[in-house]
Design a protein around this motif. Structure first.
Motif, short mmCIF file in Angstrom:
data_model
loop_
_atom_site.label_atom_id
_atom_site.label_comp_id
_atom_site.label_asym_id
_atom_site.label_seq_id
_atom_site.Cartn_x
_atom_site.Cartn_y
_atom_site.Cartn_z
N LEU A 72 42.77 46.72 55.63
CA LEU A 72 43.35 48.08 55.52
C LEU A 72 44.61 48.19 56.38
O LEU A 72 44.71 49.07 57.24
N TYR A 73 45.53 47.24 56.20
CA TYR A 73 46.81 47.24 56.92
C TYR A 73 46.62 47.23 58.45
O TYR A 73 47.39 47.83 59.19
N GLY A 74 45.57 46.56 58.91
CA GLY A 74 45.34 46.44 60.35
C GLY A 74 44.49 47.56 60.93
O GLY A 74 44.26 47.60 62.14
N LEU A 75 43.99 48.46 60.06
CA LEU A 75 43.32 49.67 60.60
C LEU A 75 41.79 49.67 60.45
O LEU A 75 41.12 50.56 60.97
N GLU A 76 41.26 48.66 59.77
CA GLU A 76 39.83 48.74 59.43
C GLU A 76 38.93 48.77 60.68
O GLU A 76 37.94 49.52 60.72
N ALA A 77 39.27 47.96 61.68
CA ALA A 77 38.41 47.94 62.89
C ALA A 77 38.39 49.32 63.55
O ALA A 77 37.33 49.78 64.02
N PHE A 78 39.54 50.02 63.57
CA PHE A 78 39.56 51.38 64.16
C PHE A 78 38.65 52.33 63.37
O PHE A 78 37.96 53.17 63.94
N GLU A 79 38.68 52.18 62.04
CA GLU A 79 37.83 53.02 61.17
C GLU A 79 36.36 52.78 61.50
O GLU A 79 35.60 53.73 61.73
N ILE A 80 35.96 51.50 61.51
CA ILE A 80 34.53 51.20 61.68
C ILE A 80 34.06 51.61 63.07
O ILE A 80 33.01 52.25 63.24
N ILE A 81 34.86 51.25 64.09
CA ILE A 81 34.43 51.56 65.47
C ILE A 81 34.38 53.07 65.68
O ILE A 81 33.48 53.59 66.35
N SER A 82 35.33 53.81 65.08
CA SER A 82 35.32 55.27 65.25
C SER A 82 34.07 55.87 64.60
O SER A 82 33.44 56.79 65.16
N GLN A 83 33.71 55.36 63.42
CA GLN A 83 32.48 55.86 62.76
C GLN A 83 31.27 55.57 63.64
O GLN A 83 30.39 56.41 63.84
N GLN A 84 31.23 54.35 64.20
CA GLN A 84 30.10 54.00 65.07
C GLN A 84 30.09 54.86 66.33
O GLN A 84 29.04 55.32 66.78
N ALA A 85 31.29 55.11 66.88
CA ALA A 85 31.39 55.90 68.12
C ALA A 85 30.81 57.30 67.90
O ALA A 85 30.10 57.84 68.75
N PHE A 108 40.77 52.98 72.90
CA PHE A 108 41.30 51.92 72.03
C PHE A 108 42.65 51.44 72.54
O PHE A 108 43.50 52.28 72.91
N GLU A 109 42.88 50.14 72.45
CA GLU A 109 44.27 49.65 72.42
C GLU A 109 44.63 49.55 70.94
O GLU A 109 43.79 49.20 70.11
N HIS A 110 45.88 49.90 70.60
CA HIS A 110 46.32 49.75 69.21
C HIS A 110 47.75 49.21 69.18
O HIS A 110 48.40 49.08 70.23
N GLY A 111 48.25 48.91 67.99
CA GLY A 111 49.60 48.37 67.84
C GLY A 111 50.66 49.41 68.21
O GLY A 111 50.39 50.62 68.18
N PHE A 112 51.88 48.93 68.53
CA PHE A 112 52.93 49.82 69.03
C PHE A 112 53.33 50.90 68.01
O PHE A 112 53.84 51.95 68.38
N ASP A 113 53.03 50.66 66.71
CA ASP A 113 53.43 51.63 65.68
C ASP A 113 52.23 52.25 64.97
O ASP A 113 52.35 52.78 63.88
N GLN A 114 51.04 52.18 65.60
CA GLN A 114 49.83 52.65 64.90
C GLN A 114 49.29 53.97 65.46
O GLN A 114 48.23 54.43 65.03
N SER A 115 50.01 54.56 66.40
CA SER A 115 49.48 55.74 67.09
C SER A 115 49.06 56.85 66.12
O SER A 115 47.96 57.41 66.22
N GLU A 116 49.94 57.17 65.16
CA GLU A 116 49.62 58.29 64.24
C GLU A 116 48.44 57.94 63.34
O GLU A 116 47.58 58.79 63.08
N ASP A 117 48.41 56.70 62.86
CA ASP A 117 47.30 56.28 61.98
C ASP A 117 45.97 56.34 62.72
O ASP A 117 44.96 56.80 62.17
N VAL A 118 45.97 55.87 63.96
CA VAL A 118 44.72 55.87 64.73
C VAL A 118 44.30 57.32 65.02
O VAL A 118 43.12 57.67 64.92
N GLU A 119 45.28 58.17 65.30
CA GLU A 119 44.97 59.59 65.56
C GLU A 119 44.28 60.21 64.33
O GLU A 119 43.29 60.94 64.46
N LYS A 120 44.80 59.90 63.15
CA LYS A 120 44.19 60.45 61.90
C LYS A 120 42.74 59.98 61.77
O LYS A 120 41.87 60.76 61.37
N ILE A 121 42.51 58.71 62.10
CA ILE A 121 41.14 58.16 61.99
C ILE A 121 40.21 58.89 62.96
O ILE A 121 39.06 59.21 62.63
N ILE A 122 40.72 59.18 64.14
CA ILE A 122 39.94 59.89 65.16
C ILE A 122 39.51 61.27 64.63
O ILE A 122 38.35 61.66 64.72
N TYR A 123 40.50 62.00 64.08
CA TYR A 123 40.20 63.36 63.59
C TYR A 123 39.25 63.31 62.40
O TYR A 123 38.35 64.15 62.27
#
Ligand SMILES: C[S@@+](CC[C@H](N)C(=O)[O-])C[C@H]1O[C@@H](n2cnc3c(N)ncnc32)[C@H](O)[C@@H]1O
Length: 260
Positions: A196-209, A221-236
């Protein structure tokens, strides 16, 4: 045969010369004479270094948060930017007895650093890779942290509901076509790339969290330098609260602190 006569160091880059000299000093101490097979081995190593083979794999260790960790090609080489995760955890002032999980522990550098912060934390390091678990175990044999436990697991799937105080993870986050991969060819692909364009682990771990953290528990989380907005969306999307974003030394958002 004398080493300097056998190998022409002048053709090598400054870095390779430095690393070869270091390697020879570590491996052969004060020898000045080398067999033909030793010379061939050193030549092969010089060639690999010129092609980008990481120095830390050659010397067999890497530094993280002021301590040395054994590394080889079974695990990712710890990166300095990951150290910020330890500082974030420290800022939370978690109580004695807190249960912390380092998901995707690799060499064990994050989990062991957390276990060192407070003898009364109970720290679990999980990894799906049996090889990585072996390397982390070797590192824990060095540091002998009795409060650090290793489990081979798919992220946090081995934990119970509402049981964890803090999940901390530097998961793989590169897309399979990321151009950076060309320079990372000696490190395990499973430590670098996520679907998922580098985002799958954030999705799965957020669901588990969402399921496994206690109420008020934290996710870092540590994330890529350009992934901040995508990770934020996953969090919400997973109904978690953003507490703060943390920048790296280049000024890019690099880590995120979240609460259940
Ligand atoms: C970027 S590396 C991080 C290693 C180490 N924590 C560090 O920061 O240096 C990601 C780690 O996640 C592990 N990993 C990948 N998929 C996983 C999964 N489904 N469950 C658990 N660990 C996984 C990899 O084996 C690798 O060790």
């Amino acid at each position: 045969m004398k080493f300097k006569k056998a190998i022409d160091l002048s053709k090598l880059s400054f870095e390779t010369k430095r690393d070869i000299n270091f390697f020879i000093k570590e491996k052969f101490q004060d020898s000045t004479e080398f067999t033909q097979s030793q010379i061939s081995k050193i030549e092969d190593i010089a060639k690999s270094l010129e092609e980008g083979y990481p120095r830390d794999y050659l010397i067999g260790n890497s530094e993280f948060y002021g301590r040395k960790y054994f590394v080889d090609q079974r695990v990712l080489i710890p990166r300095p930017e990951t150290e910020v995760l330890i500082d974030i955890l420290k800022s939370l002032n978690l109580a004695d007895g807190s249960i912390l999980c380092d998901l995707g522990t690799g060499s064990g550098c994050i989990g062991i650093s957390l276990a060192m912060l407070n003898e009364n934390f109970i720290v679990f390091g999980t990894d799906i890779s049996e090889d990585a678990i072996r390397v982390a175990r070797k590192n824990n044999l060095t540091y002998k942290k009795k409060n650090f436990f290793l489990i081979q697991s798919n992220w946090a799937s081995c934990f119970q509901k509402d049981s964890i105080d803090c999940i901390i993870s530097n998961p793989p986050y590169l897309d399979k076509d990321d151009y950076h991969l060309a320079d990372l060819k000696y490190e395990p692909i499973s430590a670098l790339v996520s679907n998922l364009y580098g985002l799958e682990a954030f999705e799965i771990i957020s669901q588990q969290a969402k399921q496994l953290l206690k109420k008020g528990g934290y996710l870092i989380f540590e994330h890529g330098f350009d992934q901040s907005e995508d990770v934020e969306k996953i969090i919400y999307k997973n109904d978690l609260k953003l507490i703060r974003k943390i920048k790296d030394l280049s000024g890019n958002d690099r880590a995120i602190l979240v609460q259940k």
